[in-house]
Design an enzyme around this catalytic site. Structure first.
Site, mmCIF file in Angstrom:
data_model
loop_
_atom_site.group_PDB
_atom_site.id
_atom_site.type_symbol
_atom_site.label_atom_id
_atom_site.label_comp_id
_atom_site.label_asym_id
_atom_site.label_seq_id
_atom_site.Cartn_x
_atom_site.Cartn_y
_atom_site.Cartn_z
ATOM 1 N N THR A 100 0.669 -1.275 0.016
ATOM 2 C CA THR A 100 0.189 -0.099 -0.171
ATOM 3 C C THR A 100 0.871 1.268 0.019
ATOM 4 O OG1 THR A 100 -1.657 1.401 1.487
ATOM 5 C CG2 THR A 100 -0.020 -0.252 2.728
ATOM 6 N N GLU B 83 0.274 3.486 2.006
ATOM 7 C CA GLU B 83 0.435 4.123 3.401
ATOM 8 C C GLU B 83 1.994 3.559 3.905
ATOM 9 O OE1 GLU B 83 -2.528 3.474 6.327
ATOM 10 O OE2 GLU B 83 -4.312 3.754 4.369
ATOM 11 N N LYS C 285 1.805 -3.239 7.346
ATOM 12 C CA LYS C 285 2.066 -3.579 5.747
ATOM 13 C C LYS C 285 3.725 -3.338 5.205
ATOM 14 C CE LYS C 285 -0.713 -4.565 3.089
ATOM 15 N NZ LYS C 285 -0.884 -5.644 2.551
#
Ligand code: NAD
Ligand code: DAU
Length: 350
Positions: free
Chosen positions: A145, A147, A173
């Site tokens: 991701t 993020e 992640k």
């Protein structure tokens, strides 16, 4: 087709061209990916098996359209279960790994499941790939991701930007992402990582911003906007994300990271204005609520690499994609209304 749980797995012939294990394939993006792969425009001869635990967000109904496809099988199981994962990875030459706990607010309330699944589960899959794909025949696409990069005030992140995650979700992640890349650098495993921006589209569990707003507005309820509503997200239609993942799976290079962006940046307030109009509601429906802890201000990926190297470009115009999404939710209340009970864990905050 096999629809089974635990370790009872029925697999088709080994002679098929592509044998793809899709983890988290009953979720929003994974199910769209599987439906696309097995749809009329998907690659010929592909065999797909989905491994999904069916957590609060996983829904087998998302796979209804492909359930009877001869190239499709499903196993209900956990990516942290070494025995099941080993069995499946041994039978499949490619892995597209979506399975994760994916909601930031839940990770703020309790990070344990995020570390267990997103980090531990990824490592179990990588170890299985190392055991069975070390001969260079495998491909492991890890769905990460944007993020992982943190928050950016101006400009966009290229893939070379260091990871600097803020929320427990983003940190889990980022850990999985760099561990996956370490298996390439250390063991030469063919790992390819994608880092995409915020997805939207049909069959998205109604706990994330766009879907939470649409579903609540369609019911005449108020909607919660965190903080000052000026946080910026870059929106990517699910069809374009799937397009990018397929390019990486089929043409990407081992050990490389590819950003996948949608190109439409909006503050949450701007997005809310569009949704209010689309749903026929006014600003009196909006409640400004306490901000998310550690709320990232802005995300923006530079996706020039996948564009230049693999020919990716987002095709879905945002206004069209949003209108289609609102229509889908308007017409499919029987899909999302039963999910609402388990979709709003932060209700107390609102
Ligand atoms: P989702 O939450 O809708 O689906 C996740 C799926 O994983 C569910 O079907 C769930 O049952 C399954 N799952 C969870 N834990 C599991 C476990 N231990 N074993 C097996 N299956 C398990 O998520 P999504 O929005 O479809 O996101 C898919 C992936 O894409 C995630 O890795 C997420 O981090 C990433 N991603 C999502 C977005 C987005 O905007 N939705 C953006 C960037 C990256
Ligand atoms: O950027 C990619 C990420 O996008 C994915 O990795 C995550 O899996 C996905 O959940 C998403 O994370 P965000 O935190 O950006 O998405 P979310 O929909 O939760 O929130 C979007 C923005 O809207 C964010 O600034 C917080 C705000 N928000 C969210 C909710 C749920 C609100 O203002 N009110 C809300 O009720």
């Amino acid at each position: 087709m096999g629809w089974c749980s635990g370790t009872t797995v029925r697999c088709a012939s080994r002679h098929d061209r592509h044998r793809i294990l899709v983890t988290g394939g009953a979720g929003f993006i994974g199910s769209h990916y599987v439906r696309t792969l097995l749809g009329p425009h998907g690659p010929a001869g592909v065999q797909v098996i989905v491994l999904d635990k069916l957590t609060y967000v996983g829904d087998p109904a998302n796979l209804g359209p492909v359930r009877a496809h001869p190239g499709f099988s499903f196993v209900q199981g956990d990516i942290c279960d070494t025995a099941v994962v080993n069995l499946l990875v041994a039978e499949h030459d490619q892995i597209v790994h979506f399975a994760a706990e994916s909601h930031v607010d839940r990770s703020i309330m309790d990070a344990a499941e995020f570390v267990r699944t997103d980090v531990g589960g990824t490592q179990v899959l990588l170890d299985a790939a190392l055991r069975h794909h070390a001969d260079g025949r495998g491909v492991f696409v890890h769905i990460s991701t944007d993020e992982v990069y943190g928050s950016i005030a101006h400009g966009s992140w290229p893939e070379t930007h260091p990871v600097s995650p803020n929320s427990p979700y983003a940190a889990s992640k980022a850990s999985a992402d760099v561990i996956a890349l370490s298996y390439h650098r250390t063991h030469s495993l063919d790992v390819r990582v994608t880092r995409c921006s915020n997805n939207y589209g049909r069959q998205h569990f109604p706990e994330k911003l766009i879907l939470l707003l649409i579903t609540r507005l369609l019911q005449g309820r108020t909607v919660p906007l965190y903080g000052d509503g000026l946080n910026v997200r870059e929106w990517l239609h699910i069809d374009d994300h799937v397009q990018g993942i397929e390019l990486v799976r089929t043409k990407g290079r081992p050990g490389e990271v590819y950003n996948i962006g949608g190109g439409t940046e909006l503050t949450n307030k701007e997005l809310t204005a569009l949704l209010l109009e689309a749903c026929g509601a006014g600003w009196e429906s909006v409640e400004y609520v306490t901000d998310r802890k550690g709320h990232d201000r802005r995300y923006s990926v530079d996706y020039a690499k996948i564009t230049q190297e693999l020919g990716y470009r987002p095709r879905k115009d945002f206004a069209t994609g949003l209108a289609e999404t609102v229509s889908w939710y308007r017409e499919n209340r029987d899909w999302w209304e039963p999910l609402q009970q388990r979709a709003e864990p932060g209700a107390a905050q609102r």
